[in-house]
Design an enzyme around this catalytic site. Structure first.
Site, PDB file in Angstrom:
ATOM      1  N   GLU A 101      46.018  21.425  22.883  1.00  0.00           N
ATOM      2  CA  GLU A 101      47.038  20.886  21.977  1.00  0.00           C
ATOM      3  C   GLU A 101      48.338  20.618  22.741  1.00  0.00           C
ATOM      4  OE1 GLU A 101      46.955  20.629  18.113  1.00  0.00           O
ATOM      5  OE2 GLU A 101      48.238  19.207  19.130  1.00  0.00           O
TER       6      GLU A 101
ATOM      7  N   ASP B 130      49.994  16.870  23.403  1.00  0.00           N
ATOM      8  CA  ASP B 130      51.298  16.540  22.823  1.00  0.00           C
ATOM      9  C   ASP B 130      52.292  16.152  23.903  1.00  0.00           C
ATOM     10  OD1 ASP B 130      49.873  17.515  20.695  1.00  0.00           O
ATOM     11  OD2 ASP B 130      51.341  19.011  20.084  1.00  0.00           O
TER      12      ASP B 130
ATOM     13  N   SER C 213      46.927  15.488  15.512  1.00  0.00           N
ATOM     14  CA  SER C 213      47.629  16.105  16.638  1.00  0.00           C
ATOM     15  C   SER C 213      48.070  15.088  17.669  1.00  0.00           C
ATOM     16  CB  SER C 213      46.664  17.035  17.374  1.00  0.00           C
ATOM     17  OG  SER C 213      46.802  18.320  16.918  1.00  0.00           O
TER      18      SER C 213
END
Ligand SMILES: *[C@@H]1O[C@H](CO)[C@@H](O)[C@H](O)[C@H]1NC(C)=O
Ligand SMILES: *[C@@H]1O[C@H](CO)[C@@H](O)[C@H](O)[C@H]1NC(C)=O
Ligand SMILES: *[C@@H]1O[C@H](CO)[C@@H](O)[C@H](O)[C@H]1NC(C)=O
Ligand SMILES: *[C@@H]1O[C@H](CO)[C@@H](O)[C@H](O)[C@H]1NC(C)=O
Ligand SMILES: *[C@@H]1O[C@H](CO)[C@@H](O)[C@H](O)[C@H]1NC(C)=O
Ligand SMILES: *[C@@H]1O[C@H](CO)[C@@H](O)[C@H](O)[C@H]1NC(C)=O
Length: 604
Positions: free
Chosen positions: A297, A301, A517
């Protein structure tokens, strides 16, 4: 700890003030999927976060809307940190009442941590003391599907005279797990190493919805240059303007690996090579640069948000204290209540990042309403200060957070066990911009997993989306999903972006990854570029985006009209012409948005 407990006993036995009788402050049914296990060790330490009322919050909200409304004369005149703090500070009587109550347990100023506006008080006490204070019993609860454990209670009480001086205390009844919105249906896909996608320009390009030309490889592998082509930003050069900034929030002990970021830059953004970001740990957030321990994640990002917005100054926040944790350990810093820790920290910053993306959240109903309101009110404070907050809308369509859609029960935890669509929080907070997911070129609503969308059960529909959402509802066949959603609620997502098959670097190798995400940091990257354009035009940062997006911003989006967001055993909502609860207003067209946000709004 022993000494401290002695003091507590002494203080309570000498207490002079006769406390009023206890009255129930909050009582919930434990959300489905959680099972009560053992009692925690009595000296297990718990950080109680006590929220005092903000009597003037409505004034803050009014000012937030004024400075975010492009038709208002105060547009862009954001409030200072101090102005915002004045507007959310509690009444002195509330401060006194709470201080007196805490003193009764031997807790003085030196034992307290206060938020900058003094609207939160945090005390770390053994669970046995918390139980006396709140007249409750804590248990270890286990989430059956994931094995996550939390120390929680389903009700707590306070002396009745304190009810008007304390709005909420957590962690008590909050069962939110704060998961990353990285699709768990779509496993991270290993791919053979290939040369950079940018080289394939020889193949015939094709048109996206917006009419711009996109490399065909983008239909199966999403890169920075795909996003720049598809969202019409090719050729825009941002400056390393120190006034500008972008931030990513990380949880679940995740950190972004710098070596992976460099590999990603080498492949997809060579001019960004050797550039990095500020790392800010909150409550001891990890930053273990061990390559094999990088977070998917966090890497996703950081690589896409910072890759799109380079060379705008970038920050990664890592907030610790996330489940899963071991409730039988006597921890002192594990609050398991991350929103508050993060938002307190950021509100305390003199210059918080101007665009911040978060790809975490959970079912709205697992976050108690009073607490969700307070967290959302904190996001309003950041908006009033000129910060744009983006949140992923979730990966389970209209359904609940169970990772397997076949086991989505979509049952309320209000004691009635009603079947309902389950909205996600913080996406459902009206003061943030929720980002849904699309796939393919031309874009359609993502279908490998489903773009989170729907209607809040806590927050009413804000004025800024009244026209757009009412039009959508009017076109729904009468009686559609009657009783399954709250048509008067805050509707989300607000916007969307590609969310599937992003090519990132993870633990030294390239992989494809998907989820809303991915779409939130991607949109955040473009918002940071818009702020760059605003600064070059001698204008202020965009701040809270939604009132602009739903009005003058409309022509700056590619309307997505195909696909749906299944969940709860239904096909969910459909993407339609105009706003819809699957892809929002659509995906960004950067150069169109740039001309909108750098011109006087009235002439467009
Ligand atoms: C709220 O605002 C009013 C009017 O501006 C002011 O008189 C009052 O002191 C404020 N209350 C707090 C707790 O700041
Ligand atoms: C992109 O992929 C989708 C799904 O496989 C397909 O339907 C679509 O035709 C492709 N687009 C182009 C332009 O080839
Ligand atoms: C990055 O750093 C390496 C090693 O210091 C250097 O050789 C290279 O030229 C740098 N690249 C850029 C784009 O600055
Ligand atoms: C961090 O790094 C060290 C050494 O590289 C490693 O032994 C350790 O397991 C890592 N993980 C954590 C969570 O500390
Ligand atoms: C709701 O479901 C829970 C858990 O399955 C059960 O214990 C409870 O009795 C149910 N309540 C009602 C009103 O059906
Ligand atoms: C979505 O579109 C399909 C196909 O046109 C239709 O059957 C269905 O009723 C629509 N659903 C909603 C919620 O509008």
């Amino acid at each position: 700890m022993r000494v401290f407990l002695g003091l507590v006993a002494l203080a309570t036995s000498c207490a002079v003030a006769v406390p009023s009788a206890f009255k129930t402050k909050e009582e919930i049914y434990a959300p489905r999927g959680w099972v009560k296990k053992t009692r925690p060790a009595p000296d297990h330490s718990i950080a109680l976060r006590i929220g005092l009322p903000q009597p003037n919050f409505s004034l803050l909200e009014k000012q937030l809307y004024e400075v975010s409304d492009p038709d208002h004369e105060r547009y862009g005149q954001h409030l200072s940190k101090e102005e915002v703090e004045d507007l959310v500070s509690p009444h002195p009587q509330s401060l006194n009442a709470v201080d007196e109550w805490l003193a009764g347990f031997g807790l003085g100023e030196k034992d307290l941590v206060r938020s900058p506006a003094k609207d939160w008080v945090i005390i770390t006490v053994p669970v046995s003391v918390a139980e006396d204070m709140l007249d409750t019993k804590y248990h270890v609860w286990e989430h059956t599907e994931s094995g996550d454990q939390l120390v929680r209670t389903t009700s707590y009480r306070l002396p009745s005279h304190l009810h008007e001086h304390i709005e909420v205390i957590q962690p008590t009844t909050m069962f939110g797990r704060f998961k990353g919105y990285k699709s768990t249906i779509y496993n991270i896909e290993e791919i053979p190493e290939v040369t950079t996608q940018q080289a394939s320009a020889k193949a015939a390009s094709f048109n996206a919805l917006s009419g711009v030309t996109v490399d065909p490889s983008c239909n199966t592998t999403v890169t920075i240059s795909c996003l720049k082509q598809l969202y019409n930003a090719v050729g825009y050069e941002a400056s390393p303007d120190p006034r500008n900034s972008i931030g990513i929030t990380g949880y679940l002990e995740q950190f972004a690996n710098i070596q992976d970021l460099q590999s990603f830059y080498a492949e997809q953004r060579p001019d960004a090579l050797n550039s990095t970001f500020d790392f800010i740990p909150i409550k001891g957030g990890l930053n273990n640069q061990t390559l094999s321990e990088a977070g998917a994640e966090a890497n996703l990002d950081v690589q896409f948000a910072f890759g799109v917005s380079h060379p705008i100054p970038a920050t990664f926040f890592s907030t610790a204290g996330r489940p899963p944790f071991k409730p039988d350990l006597i921890t002192t810093s594990n609050t398991n209540e991350p929103y508050g820790d993060w938002v307190d920290f950021v509100l305390g910053m003199k210059n918080p990042p101007l665009t911040i993306s978060t790809s975490y959240g959970d079912d709205e109903q697992t976050v108690p309403e009073a607490y969700a309101r307070r967290v959302c009110a904190s996001f309003a404070q950041l908006g009033a200060r000129g910060v744009s907050l983006l949140f992923s809308s979730g990966d389970n369509g209209v359904g609940d957070g169970n990772s397997n859609p076949a086991t989505q029960k979509c049952i309320t935890n209000d004691g009635k066990n009603t079947t309902q669509f389950i909205p996600a929080f913080p996406a459902s907070c009206p003061y943030v911009t929720a980002v849904g997911g699309t796939a393919h070129i031309p874009e359609v609503a993502v279908s490998r997993f489903f773009s989170g969308g729907g209607f809040s059960n806590y927050f009413p529909r804000p004025l800024y989306q009244e026209i757009a959402v009412r039009k959508y509802l009017k076109n729904l066949p009468k009686g559609t999903y009657k009783g399954l959603f709250n048509p008067a609620g805050r509707a989300y997502p607000d916007v969307s972006a590609l969310s599937d098959r992003y090519r990132i670097w993870l633990s030294g190798r390239p992989v494809l990854i998907g989820g809303t995400s991915a779409s939130s940091p991607a949109v955040a990257g473009f918002v940071a570029l818009l702020n760059d354009a605003r600064f070059k035009a001698h204008k202020k940062s965009l701040g809270f985006l939604n009132p602009l997006l739903y009005t003058y911003g409309l022509p700056g989006f590619n309307d997505i009209t195909s696909g749906n967001n299944a969940g709860c055993g239904t096909t969910g909502f459909n993407a339609t012409a105009g706003w819809d609860p699957v892809t929002g207003l659509g995906t960004p067209n950067f150069f169109k948005l740039k001309s909108i946000v750098t011109s006087p709004f009235t002439i467009l």
